[in-house]
Enzyme design. Structure first.
Site, PDB file in Angstrom:
ATOM      1  N   THR A 120       0.986  -1.670   0.068  1.00  0.00           N
ATOM      2  CA  THR A 120       0.088  -0.035  -0.148  1.00  0.00           C
ATOM      3  C   THR A 120       0.925   1.364   0.113  1.00  0.00           C
ATOM      4  OG1 THR A 120      -1.756  -1.246   0.898  1.00  0.00           O
ATOM      5  CG2 THR A 120      -1.675   0.928   1.383  1.00  0.00           C
ATOM      6  N   SER A 172       1.459  -7.147  -0.732  1.00  0.00           N
ATOM      7  CA  SER A 172       1.587  -8.275  -0.412  1.00  0.00           C
ATOM      8  C   SER A 172       1.177  -9.899   0.233  1.00  0.00           C
ATOM      9  CB  SER A 172       2.110  -7.983   1.448  1.00  0.00           C
ATOM     10  OG  SER A 172       0.643  -7.359   1.893  1.00  0.00           O
ATOM     11  N   THR A 179       1.599  -4.191   4.257  1.00  0.00           N
ATOM     12  CA  THR A 179       1.302  -4.486   5.495  1.00  0.00           C
ATOM     13  C   THR A 179       0.745  -6.321   5.657  1.00  0.00           C
ATOM     14  OG1 THR A 179      -0.825  -3.215   5.977  1.00  0.00           O
ATOM     15  CG2 THR A 179       0.897  -2.316   6.707  1.00  0.00           C
ATOM     16  N   ASP A 180      -0.213  -6.430   4.901  1.00  0.00           N
ATOM     17  CA  ASP A 180      -1.348  -8.167   5.113  1.00  0.00           C
ATOM     18  C   ASP A 180      -0.050  -8.843   5.282  1.00  0.00           C
ATOM     19  OD1 ASP A 180      -3.293  -6.856   4.736  1.00  0.00           O
ATOM     20  OD2 ASP A 180      -3.476  -7.154   2.309  1.00  0.00           O
TER      21      ASP A 180
END
Length: 381
Positions: A61, A107, A138-139
């Site tokens: 992101t 990710s 971040t996932d």
């Protein structure tokens, strides 16, 4: 706009030797150069040089744009590291920066081949740089941070993972500040000997235990087991002296000669729920080298499922679907002789990290007892 007057300081008693102690100096005649290293007073230059930081880009992101400034979903990853660096304050007085774009993906698409690119990128940079920053979605950031901490002896060099929850096109995008803070943290001498760190939302956390707990909020990561400090108004505040995660087992990867591949054994995760039976267990037990159970509570599974797990010939890790808490060994199923057999408690590790740790144990041909010993380091076993 870049801020050329920003000054970074550290909270430390030894102000004179602080990494970010900056002096006001008369500017010298500019000379054509591609380096972002500032011209220093000879005496200051002799005392210390700026730290060298390597940025490894993977996407996420933080490297994305949406169609409108109000959109925080349905965005596309398309920014390079160079694009992101142009959006942050001037860092030329903080450190020297080099960067490498390993990939540029969401990710959710980070697989074992990309994980090995990150591994190799870090390994090749450790001896050449004072700090390493990894831009990442971040996932699955927590899984990458855990893998790095488990497989690379970083020595004193800080490895800082950073991402964002909003795309770069969003109003109040958090990516530029997160990246700026991550670079400052990687360049700060007080970050040394702390292993893999995560910089997000003004917080500095230990990557080994961190977990993403909110799918949307800027305050998206749970740092209960690893909240190390904060970044406030250009000051880096650490609450504790340098220390690395307790019980972290280091694995030496047997990488093939082309340096691109590593044999990750197949391990699946089964998510528990009311009314779960052994159907899924029976479907996958012959297809995988190991199984992780996201159990109810602190290791709860139906009695019939527990009995069937004890009769499977592959290791089964009892983890939890709850975000917090842990699985104690006492909650594992036992046979009539009080033996846990192939069942192992994950301790504080969630299912995703339990899967990675089991994969590494299997890749190293660890026995059940040896694998249990590794999980005992995180208070499982």
């Amino acid at each position: 706009m870049p801020n050329n007057t920003v000054e970074i300081t550290t909270i430390c008693s030894d102000v004179e030797n602080s990494q970010f102690k900056l002096e006001s100096l008369a500017p010298e005649e500019p000379t054509p150069t591609k380096s972002i290293t500032p011209t220093l007073h000879p005496q200051l230059s002799q005392r210390r040089s700026l730290p060298r930081i390597k940025i490894l880009g993977t996407g996420g992101t933080i490297a994305s744009k949406a169609e409108s400034s109000s959109a925080t979903a349905d965005y596309k990853v398309d920014l390079t590291i160079q694009d992101m660096l142009e959006a942050i304050p001037d860092i030329s007085r903080i450190c020297e920066v080099e960067y490498e774009q390993l990939c540029n993906v969401d990710s959710k698409n980070i697989d074992e081949s990309i994980l090995m690119k990150i591994y190799n990128g870090i390994s090749e940079s450790l001896q050449k740089f004072d700090g390493i920053v990894i831009t990442h979605g971040t996932d699955s950031l927590a899984e990458t941070a855990f893998f790095i901490e488990s497989t690379i002896d970083t020595g004193e060099v800080p490895i800082v993972c950073v991402g964002s929850m909003r795309p770069s096109s969003s109003v109040s995008a958090d990516g530029p500040m997160n990246l700026y803070q991550a670079i400052c943290i990687a360049a700060d001498s007080k970050s040394r000997n702390r292993g893999v760190l995560v910089s997000l939302n003004d917080q500095i956390s230990a990557g080994y235990y961190i977990t993403k707990t909110n799918a949307n909020s800027l305050d998206s990561f749970n740092v209960r087991q690893g909240y190390l400090g904060n970044f406030v108004n250009n000051e880096i505040h650490y609450y504790y002296p340098p220390v690395k995660p307790q019980g972290c087992h280091k694995f030496k990867l047997n990488i093939s000669n082309d340096k691109d591949t590593f044999n990750f054994p197949d391990v699946c995760i089964i998510y528990a729920h009311q009314g779960i039976t052994s159907k899924m267990l029976n479907m996958v037990k012959d297809q995988y080298a190991g199984i992780v159970l996201a159990t109810m509570g602190a290791g709860s599974m139906p009695d019939k499922v527990n009995k069937d797990c004890l009769n499977v010939d592959i290791p089964i890790i009892y983890s939890k679907r709850s975000m917090d808490g842990m699985i104690p060994k006492a909650n594992l199923p036992k046979d009539s002789n009080g033996d846990y057999r192939n069942c192992i408690a994950s301790g504080y590790l969630n299912p995703e990290k339990s899967r990675i740790l089991l994969q590494l144990c299997l890749a190293c041909n660890y026995s059940i007892d040896e694998t249990r010993h590794v999980f005992r380091g995180v208070y499982g076993g």
